[in-house]
Scaffold this motif. Structure first.
Motif, PDB file in Angstrom:
ATOM      1  N   LYS A 275     -27.454  96.700   6.233  1.00  0.00           N
ATOM      2  CA  LYS A 275     -27.953  95.646   5.344  1.00  0.00           C
ATOM      3  C   LYS A 275     -29.381  95.294   5.691  1.00  0.00           C
ATOM      4  O   LYS A 275     -29.784  95.438   6.838  1.00  0.00           O
ATOM      5  CB  LYS A 275     -27.048  94.407   5.452  1.00  0.00           C
ATOM      6  N   PRO A 276     -30.160  94.812   4.728  1.00  0.00           N
ATOM      7  CA  PRO A 276     -29.817  94.474   3.340  1.00  0.00           C
ATOM      8  C   PRO A 276     -29.801  95.655   2.383  1.00  0.00           C
ATOM      9  O   PRO A 276     -29.421  95.519   1.237  1.00  0.00           O
ATOM     10  CB  PRO A 276     -30.916  93.493   2.943  1.00  0.00           C
ATOM     11  N   GLY A 277     -30.239  96.844   2.811  1.00  0.00           N
ATOM     12  CA  GLY A 277     -30.188  98.018   1.959  1.00  0.00           C
ATOM     13  C   GLY A 277     -31.450  98.247   1.156  1.00  0.00           C
ATOM     14  O   GLY A 277     -32.556  97.851   1.548  1.00  0.00           O
ATOM     15  N   VAL A 278     -31.294  98.874  -0.009  1.00  0.00           N
ATOM     16  CA  VAL A 278     -32.431  99.283  -0.838  1.00  0.00           C
ATOM     17  C   VAL A 278     -33.133  98.067  -1.449  1.00  0.00           C
ATOM     18  O   VAL A 278     -32.484  97.187  -2.003  1.00  0.00           O
ATOM     19  CB  VAL A 278     -31.957 100.226  -1.957  1.00  0.00           C
ATOM     20  N   PHE A 279     -34.468  98.019  -1.316  1.00  0.00           N
ATOM     21  CA  PHE A 279     -35.232  96.969  -1.988  1.00  0.00           C
ATOM     22  C   PHE A 279     -36.231  97.534  -2.994  1.00  0.00           C
ATOM     23  O   PHE A 279     -36.801  96.785  -3.781  1.00  0.00           O
ATOM     24  CB  PHE A 279     -35.928  96.036  -0.981  1.00  0.00           C
TER      25      PHE A 279
END
Length: 411
Positions: A275-279
């Protein structure tokens, strides 16, 4: 997940600032090892530099008032009383009507307030003919004129170049606290990718050029690079290899598998790593639209397009600021040069275009010649020396316009 919530170049840079944070531990390095590391502390000046008055030229220490009114046609006459040796104090002080030879960097006698250059006088067996009037303070470097005790010398977040190391050395500082350099891990993906050692790839196969170019860029920037090989289009295997490599590195790079396609698993794999992953999934840019940027438990992940030229453009534009951020270096890279474009460059409004250019000089002015070609063409990069940005609101650049060229990084 909805694919391609495309971001502008400006939005992407803002998100990098928001999402990427310094994660590297602080280590101690001697000055001999500290080149290109980033300072993890403010450094204050401990001693004035210089700590004695120095001569800025080879010449004669005098009282400036003794030279007033002198000229080529009406020289002044002074008595030479001695010479200052380098690294030594003056043998005596000066009185009115006297002069003393001082080499560049030598200590200026206490009673002297200026140095007349050797070019403007003549020593005739101890009688100095002075042919130029000088002002008080001329050619003298005062105590603390360079560095003043107590003021800040270098701020936290400064990347140490040779000149910064020299400034630290001037203070007798032999060790500094710096952020460890990032370790970058890389995996190539795709059934068509084969090792560069492959003697004769089968039709449809491609040697792993991206692994070489991206690795070379990382090492050119002074960071450690781990090439973890090639993964074919197998989501489970890519997830397994990516997770294992991410544990060893500070930043993970995946090449290929970022665009739409039945075998493109990169975005799913990246989302599974933490997390938080793809931005960012898609940037309004050419070349390189299908780009993925993500953070997994504090570590950045970059999904590059598979085309070599696109991958290099994206890595140049966005990987360097990401690596800078995790190392605590947030100053903007200054790699821009001005040149006049030699051809019209059309562009689609709403998309930022980066055009490869060759630089040449004519009649004292620099020109940028566009190297046109499809984004997958390797030859366009070999021939080019930088990138010209055509901003998203523009419809292109006209021949003769002055443009900024982003020079390819030299380390």
């Amino acid at each position: 997940m909805e694919f391609f919530k495309v971001k502008t170049v400006e939005e992407t840079y803002q998100l990098i600032k928001q999402q990427i944070k310094p994660i590297l531990p602080i280590v101690k390095k001697s000055l001999y090892e500290a080149l290109h590391f980033v300072l993890a502390e403010d450094i204050y000046i401990k001693e004035n530099v210089p700590n004695f008055r120095r001569s800025a030229v080879d010449g004669y220490a005098v009282k400036a008032s003794d030279t007033f009114g002198t000229s080529e046609s009406m020289p002044g006459f002074l008595t030479v009383t001695g010479e200052v040796k380098m690294g030594k104090t003056p043998p005596c002080d000066l009185s009115f009507g006297e002069a003393m030879y001082v080499p560049t960097g030598g200590m200026v006698p206490e009673a002297s307030d200026s140095i007349v250059m050797v070019e403007h006088c003549e020593d005739l067996n101890g009688l100095l003919n002075v042919f130029k009037q000088i002002a008080p303070g001329e050619n003298v470097i005062s105590i603390g004129e360079d560095l003043v005790e107590g003021e800040i010398l270098l701020t936290k977040g400064t990347r140490l170049r040779p000149q910064e190391l020299g400034a630290l050395a001037s203070q007798g500082i032999i060790e500094v606290s710096v952020y460890r350099k990032p370790v970058v891990g890389y995996i190539s993906t795709g059934d068509e990718i084969v090792p560069i050692e492959t003697v004769k790839p089968a039709l449809g196969e491609i040697r792993d050029m991206n692994g070489m170019t991206i690795g070379a860029m990382v090492m050119e920037w002074g960071y450690e690079f781990i090439h973890d090989g090639i993964v074919q289009d197998d989501e489970q295997e890519l997830a397994k290899r990516s997770k294992a490599l991410l544990e060893k590195v500070d930043c993970l790079i995946l090449s290929g598998g970022s665009s739409v396609g039945t075998k493109d698993y990169s975005v799913n794999v990246i989302e599974s790593l933490g997390k938080p992953g793809v931005f960012v999934h898609g940037i309004s840019i050419k070349p390189g639209k299908p780009t993925i940027l993500a953070v997994a438990d504090g570590k950045p992940i970059i999904g590059l397009p598979g085309h070599p030229a696109s991958a290099m453009v994206i890595f140049q534009l966005f990987a360097r600021p990401i690596l800078n951020e995790i190392q605590g270096y947030s100053q903007e890279e200054k790699q821009l040069a001005k040149a006049r474009i030699t051809k019209n460059i059309p562009s689609a409004p709403g998309r930022t275009d980066y055009i490869r250019v060759r630089l040449f000089q004519e009649l004292g002015e620099w020109y940028a010649e566009p190297i046109f070609g499809k984004s997958s063409l390797i030859s366009t990069f070999v021939k080019s020396e930088g990138l010209v940005e055509v901003p998203a609101p523009n419809e292109g650049v006209q021949k003769g316009d002055q443009v900024l060229v982003r020079l390819f990084n030299k380390g």
